[in-house]
Design a protein around this motif. Structure first.
Motif: not given
Length: 179
Positions: A75-82
């Protein structure tokens, strides 16, 4: 002597502030996001509906695989998410009111802009607390993919309170979109 010292300190503060603003402006200019060419083919559409807080808009939102994988994992949006949001006008009736369908949803008109959110490490460092949004950066593009060079401060301020949902309004929809 005391007034002289206060004046020197005042000038130093003003110069420091001007230098900080100049440096922040350079960072902001360097931080312009790239238009995600081909996002309709490579990203997943996960939400389509009336745009929150904008009574005359409809929105369609897409996520890249990084965001999808993070949402699926924990449920987390990591670095690199667009995330890419297509923003549409609405159709108006003869009185200028937004037309709604029989189920009470706005009738979409032409696309007017494309908003992009991207998350990378350290991207919040240049902002004051009230504009920090979990290292997300925002940009707005024309439908042809040209950067509109808009001030995105209002977007940051609106997303700032959403720390419990990764600073996005549609996290629950992204998580639910997972197979």
């Amino acid at each position: 002597m005391n007034n002289y010292r206060k004046a020197i300190i005042g000038i130093a503060v003003i110069l420091s502030g001007a230098t900080a603003l100049w440096a922040a402006d350079d960072l902001l200019q360097d931080r312009a996001l790239e238009y995600p060419t081909g996002y309709r083919d490579t990203f997943t559409e996960y939400f389509r509906g009336d745009r929150l807080f904008e009574h005359d808009q409809v929105i369609r939102i897409y996520a890249n695989d990084v965001a999808l994988d993070g949402a699926k994992l924990d449920g987390m949006l990591p670095y690199g998410s667009v995330l890419v949001a297509e923003l549409f006008t609405t159709i108006e009736d003869e009185d200028g009111d937004v037309k709604e369908s029989a189920i009470g949803r706005r009738i979409s008109g032409p696309m007017k802009a494309i908003a992009v959110m991207e998350r990378q490490s350290g991207w919040d460092e240049q902002y004051p607390e009230e504009l920090k949004v979990g290292d997300w950066e925002f940009d707005l593009f024309s439908t042809a993919g040209e950067n509109l060079n808009k001030d995105m401060t209002a977007c940051r301020a609106c997303h700032n309170p959403l720390s419990d949902s990764e600073f996005v309004f549609s996290l629950e929809h992204l998580i639910a979109a997972q197979p």
